[in-house]
Design an enzyme around this catalytic site. Structure first.
Site, PDB file in Angstrom:
ATOM      1  N   ASP B  92      63.879 -24.230 -20.700  1.00  0.00           N
ATOM      2  CA  ASP B  92      64.561 -23.109 -21.347  1.00  0.00           C
ATOM      3  C   ASP B  92      63.554 -21.979 -21.529  1.00  0.00           C
ATOM      4  O   ASP B  92      63.003 -21.767 -22.604  1.00  0.00           O
ATOM      5  CB  ASP B  92      65.178 -23.520 -22.682  1.00  0.00           C
ATOM      6  CG  ASP B  92      66.224 -22.509 -23.143  1.00  0.00           C
ATOM      7  OD1 ASP B  92      66.388 -21.471 -22.461  1.00  0.00           O
ATOM      8  OD2 ASP B  92      66.880 -22.757 -24.167  1.00  0.00           O
ATOM      9  N   CYS B  95      63.205 -19.475 -24.546  1.00  0.00           N
ATOM     10  CA  CYS B  95      63.962 -19.900 -25.708  1.00  0.00           C
ATOM     11  C   CYS B  95      63.227 -19.215 -26.851  1.00  0.00           C
ATOM     12  O   CYS B  95      62.007 -19.177 -26.872  1.00  0.00           O
ATOM     13  CB  CYS B  95      63.859 -21.420 -25.837  1.00  0.00           C
ATOM     14  SG  CYS B  95      64.793 -22.038 -27.212  1.00  0.00           S
ATOM     15  N   ASN B 199      70.050 -27.317 -29.834  1.00  0.00           N
ATOM     16  CA  ASN B 199      69.467 -26.873 -31.106  1.00  0.00           C
ATOM     17  C   ASN B 199      69.668 -25.368 -31.342  1.00  0.00           C
ATOM     18  O   ASN B 199      69.085 -24.801 -32.247  1.00  0.00           O
ATOM     19  CB  ASN B 199      67.977 -27.230 -31.160  1.00  0.00           C
ATOM     20  CG  ASN B 199      67.193 -26.606 -30.019  1.00  0.00           C
ATOM     21  OD1 ASN B 199      67.767 -26.022 -29.093  1.00  0.00           O
ATOM     22  ND2 ASN B 199      65.888 -26.729 -30.064  1.00  0.00           N
ATOM     23  N   PHE B 201      71.321 -21.886 -32.529  1.00  0.00           N
ATOM     24  CA  PHE B 201      72.179 -21.568 -33.659  1.00  0.00           C
ATOM     25  C   PHE B 201      72.120 -20.106 -34.044  1.00  0.00           C
ATOM     26  O   PHE B 201      71.248 -19.356 -33.590  1.00  0.00           O
ATOM     27  CB  PHE B 201      71.824 -22.436 -34.875  1.00  0.00           C
ATOM     28  CG  PHE B 201      70.452 -22.165 -35.438  1.00  0.00           C
ATOM     29  CD1 PHE B 201      70.218 -21.027 -36.199  1.00  0.00           C
ATOM     30  CD2 PHE B 201      69.407 -23.041 -35.224  1.00  0.00           C
ATOM     31  CE1 PHE B 201      68.954 -20.763 -36.725  1.00  0.00           C
ATOM     32  CE2 PHE B 201      68.132 -22.783 -35.738  1.00  0.00           C
ATOM     33  CZ  PHE B 201      67.916 -21.645 -36.485  1.00  0.00           C
ATOM     34  N   ASN B 322      58.989 -20.294 -25.468  1.00  0.00           N
ATOM     35  CA  ASN B 322      58.629 -20.979 -24.213  1.00  0.00           C
ATOM     36  C   ASN B 322      58.265 -19.930 -23.174  1.00  0.00           C
ATOM     37  O   ASN B 322      59.145 -19.291 -22.613  1.00  0.00           O
ATOM     38  CB  ASN B 322      59.837 -21.752 -23.641  1.00  0.00           C
ATOM     39  CG  ASN B 322      60.140 -23.040 -24.362  1.00  0.00           C
ATOM     40  OD1 ASN B 322      59.388 -23.464 -25.238  1.00  0.00           O
ATOM     41  ND2 ASN B 322      61.220 -23.676 -23.996  1.00  0.00           N
ATOM     42  N   GLY B 371      63.990 -23.371 -38.988  1.00  0.00           N
ATOM     43  CA  GLY B 371      64.055 -24.760 -39.431  1.00  0.00           C
ATOM     44  C   GLY B 371      65.136 -25.475 -38.658  1.00  0.00           C
ATOM     45  O   GLY B 371      65.723 -24.926 -37.729  1.00  0.00           O
ATOM     46  N   SER B 377      63.949 -21.760 -43.055  1.00  0.00           N
ATOM     47  CA  SER B 377      63.165 -21.200 -41.958  1.00  0.00           C
ATOM     48  C   SER B 377      62.064 -20.366 -42.593  1.00  0.00           C
ATOM     49  O   SER B 377      62.129 -20.048 -43.788  1.00  0.00           O
ATOM     50  CB  SER B 377      64.040 -20.311 -41.078  1.00  0.00           C
ATOM     51  OG  SER B 377      65.018 -21.081 -40.421  1.00  0.00           O
ATOM     52  N   HIS B 396      56.576 -23.619 -33.727  1.00  0.00           N
ATOM     53  CA  HIS B 396      57.814 -22.906 -33.377  1.00  0.00           C
ATOM     54  C   HIS B 396      59.039 -23.479 -34.067  1.00  0.00           C
ATOM     55  O   HIS B 396      60.140 -23.000 -33.884  1.00  0.00           O
ATOM     56  CB  HIS B 396      58.025 -22.906 -31.870  1.00  0.00           C
ATOM     57  CG  HIS B 396      58.686 -24.148 -31.341  1.00  0.00           C
ATOM     58  ND1 HIS B 396      58.216 -25.411 -31.595  1.00  0.00           N
ATOM     59  CD2 HIS B 396      59.793 -24.302 -30.574  1.00  0.00           C
ATOM     60  CE1 HIS B 396      59.021 -26.285 -31.000  1.00  0.00           C
ATOM     61  NE2 HIS B 396      59.973 -25.654 -30.388  1.00  0.00           N
ATOM     62  N   SER B 398      60.595 -27.181 -36.583  1.00  0.00           N
ATOM     63  CA  SER B 398      60.203 -28.347 -37.377  1.00  0.00           C
ATOM     64  C   SER B 398      59.831 -29.526 -36.485  1.00  0.00           C
ATOM     65  O   SER B 398      59.084 -30.393 -36.880  1.00  0.00           O
ATOM     66  CB  SER B 398      61.286 -28.724 -38.373  1.00  0.00           C
ATOM     67  OG  SER B 398      62.548 -28.615 -37.812  1.00  0.00           O
TER      68      SER B 398
END
Lengths: 139, 473
Positions: B92, B95, B199, B201, B322, B371, B377, B396, B398
């Site tokens: 990714d 990301c 993950n 959001f 990334n 987070g 976060s 980057h 948790s």
């Protein structure tokens, strides 16, 4: 058992089995899509024939599974079954031909997780009593 | 494996065997056992064996096992002797995270949170197989790949100010779309402006605590309960396909090199294929910047529709998690250009670096660390120390602790929604299974991660953000 999932911290790891290499490859595709939709519930309305090449078996497998991902993302194709697979192993490279059957993506088929890519990490293709495949995918 | 404690936050894998440099692991004693249970340390060692690696292989506080590099792995390579590796960037590509501030206070939006979430959920496609609301042609996709967030702003989605507050100003220069495969383009066209799943959001957050009011103020964060919006997503299928394409091309070109993991496949930085990958990677980086720009615009629109206005909803910053980049760093006492790989790590440049937007240059760049679902976060600031000991990088997120399979067995999506509600967090999702997989219990404690970053000095605490509404892709 066609396939099973193994614990893996970041990503998803599965093992697929088959009497033949072709069957194990086919089951690996079902394991892959089971992370995204319930393949058993998808109707057989569309057929896509694919030809895949790879310099060795791991690459052939990765390229094949990547094809299934690609068909979903850019052709909205939901896989239900892998039929008539043939794998030819030659010195100059390996080739796989098969028919993929399934249906177009629509709201009647709930989708869940997302698979980003198929990796070579911890990838195994072995002939034990039967054929055994292990794949880690990036989710 | 030989692991020596250097200080409370640093462990060393001394150089042995094929290692060209040592590896440094930046964790405290609470986080270390997690790393010892999976392959993170072995993967750190593998990084240290790659050609042309400079100084050391570094592992960030939130690291966990990946493939090739660990997630949380940072390595820099000499431009003449070294390599570039798609597996060192991740599938990714770019990301990352974008943070918007608002001038709303929790009490202003509280009665409307559900409505805002619903509005964002309708406007911004999330989950698997969803197409974006902005239809683009193949030609337009190329422009997106070349110009990134800039193209989106030029087309009326967002303001120039957003670009000034984005890493690389929302556009990595030198991206050539002809280095992308047809497949990568095909996957990219329908997905622009989509959140994706896993993950990723969208979160409405309130300021819980401010640790450094001067720096926070510089970033636009000024009071407790101030509302912010965080966007976490990446380059979607275009980036994933590009990584896979170049891994295959590099494999086909390599002469049976014995790598401990096929995912470490690479090409010399200065080679035709290395060049092509770097350029294709930049296309994916720009696509991801564009993606988050578009989503940020829609977030503002939803706020405007429901709250009456979106004034003051300025971007705090946008960061990559990334990526590979050519940056200037000190090696053996002199500054030189190296190819830094950050795989699951945030750039953390301190005051004065020219790469930082002028508005932040005196204090260091904002580092945004999301987070896990439903947990806090953090906003940190970049430091000069990070440049010295981690090529300007820190954590980057948790970091996962539990496999998705185990999480699904242990948690139920609907029950999590209820628990979150009891904590005052509203949740909207495209998939309950996905919610279970992303349960906060499946992640490490982010407090330990940021504490380590702060104590070590590779990213200092600025503010803690607490979720009040979550959309999970």
């Amino acid at each position: 058992m066609r396939y099973r999932f193994m614990p893996h911290t970041g990503d998803a790891k599965f093992q697929a089995f088959g009497e033949s290499l072709e069957e194990a490859f086919s089951n690996a595709a079902l394991a892959l899509v089971s992370l995204m939709w319930d393949w058993k519930k998808v109707q057989k309305k569309r057929k896509i024939s694919v030809k895949i090449e790879g310099k060795d078996l791991p690459q052939l497998l990765v390229n094949f599974l990547e094809e299934v991902l690609f068909l979903f993302e850019s052709r909205s194709f939901l896989l239900n079954a892998v039929e008539g697979m043939q794998i030819k192993q030659r010195d100059e490279g390996n080739r796989l031909t098969t028919d993929l059957r399934g249906d177009d993506y629509s709201s009647k088929y709930p989708t869940f997780g997302e698979v980003k890519a198929v990796t070579y990490h911890d990838l195994k293709i072995e002939k034990r009593q039967h054929y055994f495949i292990q794949v880690v995918v990036d989710v | 494996m030989d692991l020596r404690k250097v200080n409370d936050y640093t462990w060393e894998i001394p150089r042995t065997g094929d290692m060209k440099v040592p590896a440094y692991i930046y964790v405290n004693s609470q986080l270390l056992p997690h790393l010892q249970q999976d392959k993170t340390l072995q993967q750190a060692r593998n990084m240290a064996c790659l050609k042309g690696i400079q100084r050391a292989a570094y592992v960030m506080p939130d690291a966990h096992q990946g493939y090739g590099f660990p997630i949380g792995g940072v390595a820099a390579f000499d431009l003449d002797e070294g390599i570039i590796s798609p597996g060192g960037v991740g599938y990714d590509i770019n990301c990352g995270v974008r943070l918007l501030k608002t001038e709303y206070h929790l009490k202003d939006i509280q009665p409307q949170i559900k409505k805002i979430l619903n509005g964002m959920f309708q406007k911004i496609p999330s989950g698997v197989g969803k197409k974006g609301a902005l239809q683009i042609s193949g030609k337009e996709l190329e422009e997106v790949c070349v110009k990134g967030a800039e193209w989106i702003v030029e087309n009326g989605y967002g303001v120039r100010e957003d670009l000034l507050r984005t890493e690389e100003y929302g556009r990595m220069k030198g991206a050539e779309p002809r280095q992308l495969s047809k497949r990568a383009r095909e996957r990219g066209i329908p997905q622009l402006g989509t959140l994706g799943a896993g993950n990723h959001f969208l979160e409405i957050q309130k300021v819980g605590e401010i640790y450094d009011s001067h720096v926070a103020e510089t970033y636009g964060i000024h009071s407790k309960d101030q509302i912010l919006v965080m966007i976490h997503c990446g380059s979607r299928g275009l980036g994933h396909q590009t990584a896979s394409d170049y891994i295959r091309m590099m494999e086909n070109l390599s002469k049976d090199e014995q790598l401990p993991d096929r995912e470490l496949i690479n090409a010399p930085v200065r080679s035709t294929l290395g060049d092509k990958y770097y350029s294709a990677m930049k296309c994916a980086v720009n696509y991801a910047f564009a993606n988050r720009q578009l989503i940020a615009h829609w977030v503002r629109q939803v706020f405007k529709n429901i709250m009456g206005h979106s004034e003051g909803m300025n971007q705090v910053y946008g960061v990559c998690h990334n990526v590979a980049k050519i940056e200037k760093h000190e090696v053996n006492g002199r500054m030189k250009n190296v190819c830094v790989h950050r795989k699951g790590a945030t750039r953390s440049f301190g005051p004065g670096r020219v790469e930082i937007p002028e508005v932040y240059r005196s204090v260091g760049q904002p580092v945004i660390i999301p987070g896990s679902m439903g947990t806090a976060s953090y906003v940190l600031m970049g430091t000069t120390k990070a440049e010295k000991i981690s090529f300007g990088s820190t954590a980057h997120g948790s970091g996962r602790l539990m496999s998705r399979k185990k999480a699904k067995r242990q948690f139920r999506g609907e029950a999590i929604k209820k628990d979150l509600k009891a904590q005052g967090v509203e949740l909207q999702t495209a998939s309950w299974k996905g919610v279970a997989e992303e349960a906060s219990g499946a992640y490490k404690n982010i407090e330990e991660v940021v504490k380590t970053s702060h104590a070590l000095g590779i990213g200092k605490l600025v503010a803690r953000l607490i979720p009040v509404g979550v959309i999970k892709g």
